[in-house]
Each structure stands twice: as C-alpha cells, then as structure tokens.
Design an enzyme around this catalytic site. Structure first.
Site, short mmCIF file in Angstrom:
data_model
loop_
_atom_site.label_atom_id
_atom_site.label_comp_id
_atom_site.label_asym_id
_atom_site.label_seq_id
_atom_site.Cartn_x
_atom_site.Cartn_y
_atom_site.Cartn_z
N GLY A 15 19.29 11.32 35.72
CA GLY A 15 20.28 10.89 36.72
C GLY A 15 21.68 10.86 36.12
O GLY A 15 21.84 10.44 34.98
N ARG A 76 16.56 17.31 36.50
CA ARG A 76 15.26 16.83 36.03
C ARG A 76 14.41 18.10 35.94
O ARG A 76 14.17 18.76 36.94
CB ARG A 76 14.67 15.82 37.02
N ASP A 107 15.81 7.34 29.28
CA ASP A 107 14.58 7.31 28.47
C ASP A 107 13.79 8.63 28.55
O ASP A 107 13.26 9.11 27.55
CB ASP A 107 13.70 6.12 28.88
N THR A 130 22.84 6.22 31.41
CA THR A 130 22.06 5.93 32.62
C THR A 130 22.56 4.61 33.19
O THR A 130 22.91 3.71 32.44
CB THR A 130 20.54 5.82 32.32
N ASP A 132 20.78 2.53 34.61
CA ASP A 132 19.68 1.55 34.61
C ASP A 132 19.73 0.54 33.47
O ASP A 132 19.11 -0.51 33.55
CB ASP A 132 18.33 2.27 34.57
N ASP A 134 18.14 0.62 30.76
CA ASP A 134 16.73 0.32 30.48
C ASP A 134 16.26 0.89 29.14
O ASP A 134 15.08 1.19 28.97
CB ASP A 134 15.85 0.86 31.62
N ARG A 167 23.53 -14.02 59.25
CA ARG A 167 22.36 -13.18 58.99
C ARG A 167 21.88 -13.28 57.55
O ARG A 167 22.64 -13.67 56.66
CB ARG A 167 22.72 -11.71 59.25
N ARG A 176 14.52 1.83 38.91
CA ARG A 176 13.15 2.20 39.26
C ARG A 176 12.16 1.17 38.74
O ARG A 176 11.29 0.72 39.42
CB ARG A 176 12.82 3.57 38.67
N1 ATP Z 1 7.38 13.54 28.29
C1 ATP Z 1 8.36 14.44 28.38
N2 ATP Z 1 8.29 15.63 27.70
C2 ATP Z 1 9.28 16.53 27.78
N3 ATP Z 1 10.38 16.36 28.53
C3 ATP Z 1 10.50 15.23 29.20
C4 ATP Z 1 9.52 14.19 29.17
N4 ATP Z 1 9.93 13.17 29.96
C5 ATP Z 1 11.11 13.55 30.47
N5 ATP Z 1 11.46 14.78 30.02
C6 ATP Z 1 12.65 15.57 30.37
O1 ATP Z 1 13.78 14.73 30.53
C7 ATP Z 1 14.32 14.89 31.84
C8 ATP Z 1 15.01 13.63 32.28
O2 ATP Z 1 14.08 12.56 32.38
P1 ATP Z 1 14.11 11.55 33.64
O3 ATP Z 1 14.10 12.37 34.88
O4 ATP Z 1 13.03 10.56 33.43
O5 ATP Z 1 15.56 10.87 33.57
P2 ATP Z 1 16.19 9.89 32.50
O6 ATP Z 1 16.70 10.68 31.35
O7 ATP Z 1 15.23 8.80 32.19
O8 ATP Z 1 17.46 9.34 33.29
P3 ATP Z 1 17.50 8.28 34.53
O9 ATP Z 1 16.33 7.36 34.42
O10 ATP Z 1 18.81 7.61 34.34
O11 ATP Z 1 17.50 9.09 35.78
C9 ATP Z 1 13.10 15.29 32.68
O12 ATP Z 1 13.45 15.92 33.88
C10 ATP Z 1 12.41 16.25 31.72
O13 ATP Z 1 13.03 17.51 31.72
O1 F6P Z 2 17.44 10.42 43.35
P1 F6P Z 2 17.11 10.62 41.94
O2 F6P Z 2 18.05 11.50 41.21
O3 F6P Z 2 15.69 11.02 41.75
O4 F6P Z 2 17.29 9.23 41.20
C1 F6P Z 2 16.81 7.98 41.50
C2 F6P Z 2 16.55 7.20 40.26
O5 F6P Z 2 17.52 7.43 39.23
C3 F6P Z 2 18.03 6.20 38.78
O6 F6P Z 2 19.14 5.90 39.49
C4 F6P Z 2 18.57 6.26 37.41
O7 F6P Z 2 19.59 7.21 37.34
C5 F6P Z 2 16.92 5.21 39.11
O8 F6P Z 2 17.31 3.88 39.13
C6 F6P Z 2 16.46 5.74 40.45
O9 F6P Z 2 15.18 5.36 40.77
MG MG Z 3 14.92 6.81 33.05
#
Ligand code: ATP
Ligand code: F6P
Ligand code: MG
Length: 328
Positions: A15, A76, A107, A130, A132, A134, A167, A176
């Site tokens: 995100g 993603r 993460d 991010t 979040d 987190d 209200r 999430r």
């Molecule tokens: N276990 C995994 N192995 C390889 N690639 C991964 C794995 N988990 C996540 N990724 C890669 O990292 C990308 C980003 O992960 P994710 O969609 O969970 O967002 P994020 O980095 O946690 O950010 P946010 O939670 O803020 O949206 C995934 O779309 C994927 O390409």
């Molecule tokens: O609509 P998208 O891009 O899947 O993202 C939603 C998720 O991404 C986050 O905003 C983190 O970027 C989460 O809190 C939320 O669940």
């Molecule tokens: Mg994440």
C-alpha cells in the site's frame, strides 16, 4: 571483503503511504552524494519482474518531497511470491548491473525481500513505509503520522454532525490487523470507545459503555473501529447490533477508507523519510544487508528483516486506559 557498490535500485511496494516520495528522493540524493548510480523500479516487485526501470539523478526527484503517493507507483505482486517470478526479477537486476536494492514498504514487502535476498544472495535494505505502523523494530513507519492527522481531521468533521443530530457514529479506520491508527487517532479525536484487533472488548462491554455515556448526559458518541477488529463481522453488522439492542439510538457508519493513505506528508513523515532514505544507502555502503532501517528512541537503527517480520510492534495498551479515563 567489501564488495564494490556501484548501482542501487529503489522501489516502493504494498500500500502506498505519504512520505514514500520523500524516501525515494532521499535514497536518490544519497546515491548522488556518494557517487552511486541509482535506478527507480516502477510498480514494486511486479516492475522488477517486468524490467520496468528508470535511471534516477538528483534532479529527477525535484518537487517531490511534498507529494503524497509514490511517483514510482506501487503494486501487490502475486508473481513475486513464486520461484519463477523471483528468478525473472534476479535476471533483470543482473542485466541492469544493479548491485543492491532499497525496498520501501510494509511487512509483506520485507517478507519478499528476506526470501529473495536469501535465495539469491542479494543485498537488500528495507525502509518501513506503511500507514499501519505494524512493523516490529521501528517506533514509527513512514506515512503513519500523516494518516493519523487525516483521521483526526475527518472525525472532527463527523463530530459536527454527530453533535447536531444526537447520533452515534461508528468510524472505521485502516489497519488490517493493527490497532495503532484506531488507538491514537481515537484518543486524538476524543472518541468514546476504540475497538482494536489486539484487544477484544466484547459486545456487552460496548453496550454497557454506551448506556453509561447516555446516563452521564452525553447526547452523541463516536466509536472508532479498526478494520481488523474482532467484535462484529463488520462495522455495519455492529451498527445493526447496537440499534437493535439499545433504544433510541440513531447509528450511522462512516468508513474512511483510502483517504487515509493519501495527501501531502506531514513534516514528521518528511523528516523521517529523509533520514531513513540516507540511512538505507549508508547501510548498504557499510556492507549491511537483510535489514530494515528504522527509528528507535529518535536514533536510526538497523533491524534484521527476520525480526521486523516476526510480528507486530507491541501496541501500547495503556492508551486504552487513557481513552477510558478521558472519555468518562
Ligand atoms: N511471503 C512472500 N514471499 C514473497 N513475496 C512476498 C511475500 N509476502 C509479500 N510479498 C510481496 O510483497 C508485496 C507487498 O506485500 P503486502 O501486499 O502484504 O503489503 P505491505 O508491504 O505489507 O504493505 P501494506 O501492509 O502497507 O499494504 C506483495 O504483493 C508481494 O509481492
Ligand atoms: O485497498 P488495498 O490497497 O488492498 O489496501 C488496503 C489495506 O492496506 C492498508 O491500508 C495498508 O496500506 C491496510 O490497512 C488495508 O487493509
Ligand atoms: Mg502489511
């Protein structure tokens, strides 16, 4: 022996979050400062797989520090989770002559970086970006502060209507499976109750609290609900439950959604992004790899990806007590 570092690639993944542009800018300019070539990789890991690269110079990142989103775009990528996808990504990095990567994301992004770095013996440093907040091992992630301010701003506006119409508003915020935004924005916006995934307060407690509020003379209320909260299946179901359990309650639901991810980054996020961007390049120059640069007690630190992805940052549950006392 130190390997020569001639060329760094930078990408944003997962995100988007306000301040990612400021982080890309800092990485690019640190590369220029240390005379290292820099390439931007579009659309996160998906762009890495498809070979979507662009050379970045100090001037390519002008007028970006104040802009939300990420000019490199984010994605993603399911394909990057497969060995075939990772092989294509590695092939493209070699073809471009890139020696090391800086990945900006959450993460999931760090999980991908950890597997890829280990499988291909490739140096990667992560920057936590991010909303979040987190990620274990950093007090703050880039974008979190801006998101908090956006949420508080929005709830201030909702309060006007809640108050004018007597209200009860349920306001859903992002996270999430993390309650940081809900907890801090909830206190900042003066919410009556805050529901977070880390702590299931239960439906009965919620109803009791609302009844107490009414008895104490409150005519309107705001409840902040993190999207990962466990009490109801979803916020609309929770609204129905409250309306059917309590008499004379007019309940409305507002889902803040993606407005929380947008907008110009706060000064805090811009400074954090600038420090972490430089920190990432300097870590790679010092031969560090498989780590995230984070901030702890105002100092830039290096945390192994393994630790950063091992769970969430612990939430400060004392904040629930602060909320309980201040919303009496
Ligand atoms: N276990 C995994 N192995 C390889 N690639 C991964 C794995 N988990 C996540 N990724 C890669 O990292 C990308 C980003 O992960 P994710 O969609 O969970 O967002 P994020 O980095 O946690 O950010 P946010 O939670 O803020 O949206 C995934 O779309 C994927 O390409
Ligand atoms: O609509 P998208 O891009 O899947 O993202 C939603 C998720 O991404 C986050 O905003 C983190 O970027 C989460 O809190 C939320 O669940
Ligand atoms: Mg994440």
């Amino acid at each position: 022996m130190k390997k020569q570092l001639n060329h760094i690639g930078v990408l944003t993944s997962g995100g988007d979050s306000p301040g990612m542009n400021a982080a890309i800018r800092a990485v690019t300019r640190a590369c220029a400062y240390y005379k290292i070539n820099c390439s931007g990789i579009y659309r996160g890991y998906q762009g890495l797989i498809e070979g979507d690269f662009k050379e970045l110079t100090a001037r390519s990142v002008k007028n970006l520090i104040n802009r939300g989103g990420t000019f490199l775009k984010s994605a993603r990528s399911e394909e990057f989770k497969s060995p075939e996808g990772q092989q294509k990504a590695y092939h493209n990095l070699k073809k471009q002559g890139i020696d090391a990567l800086v990945v900006i994301g959450g993460d999931g992004t760090f999980k991908g970086a950890e597997y890829f770095g280990e499988s291909f013996d490739f140096p990667i440093v992560g920057i936590p970006g991010t909303i979040d907040n987190d990620i274990r091992g950093t007090d703050f992630t880039i974008g979190y502060d801006t998101a908090l301010n956006t949420v508080v701003d929005a709830i201030d506006k909702i309060r006007d209507t809640a108050n004018s119409h007597n209200r009860l508003f349920l306001v859903e915020v992002m996270g999430r499976d993390a309650g940081d935004i809900a907890l801090n924005a909830g206190i900042g916006a003066g919410a009556e109750e805050i529901l977070i995934p880390e702590e299931n307060l239960g439906k009965d407690r919620l109803l009791e609290s609302l009844q107490r509020s009414r008895k104490s003379g409150k005519t309107s209320s705001i409840i902040v609900v993190a999207e990962g909260d466990q009490i109801g299946k979803n916020i609309f179901e929770l609204a129905d439950y409250i309306e059917s359990s309590l008499e004379n309650y007019e309940v409305r639901v507002t889902v803040l959604g993606h407005i929380q991810r947008g907008g110009s980054p706060s000064c805090y996020d811009r400074v954090l992004a600038s420090r972490l961007g430089i920190g990432a390049v300097e870590a790679l120059r010092n031969n560090q790899r498989g780590i995230m640069v984070g901030i702890q007690h105002k100092k830039i630190t290096a945390v192994p990806f393994k630790e950063a992805i091992s769970g969430h940052n612990e939430i400060d549950l004392d904040l629930l007590r602060v909320s309980d006392i201040t919303s009496i």
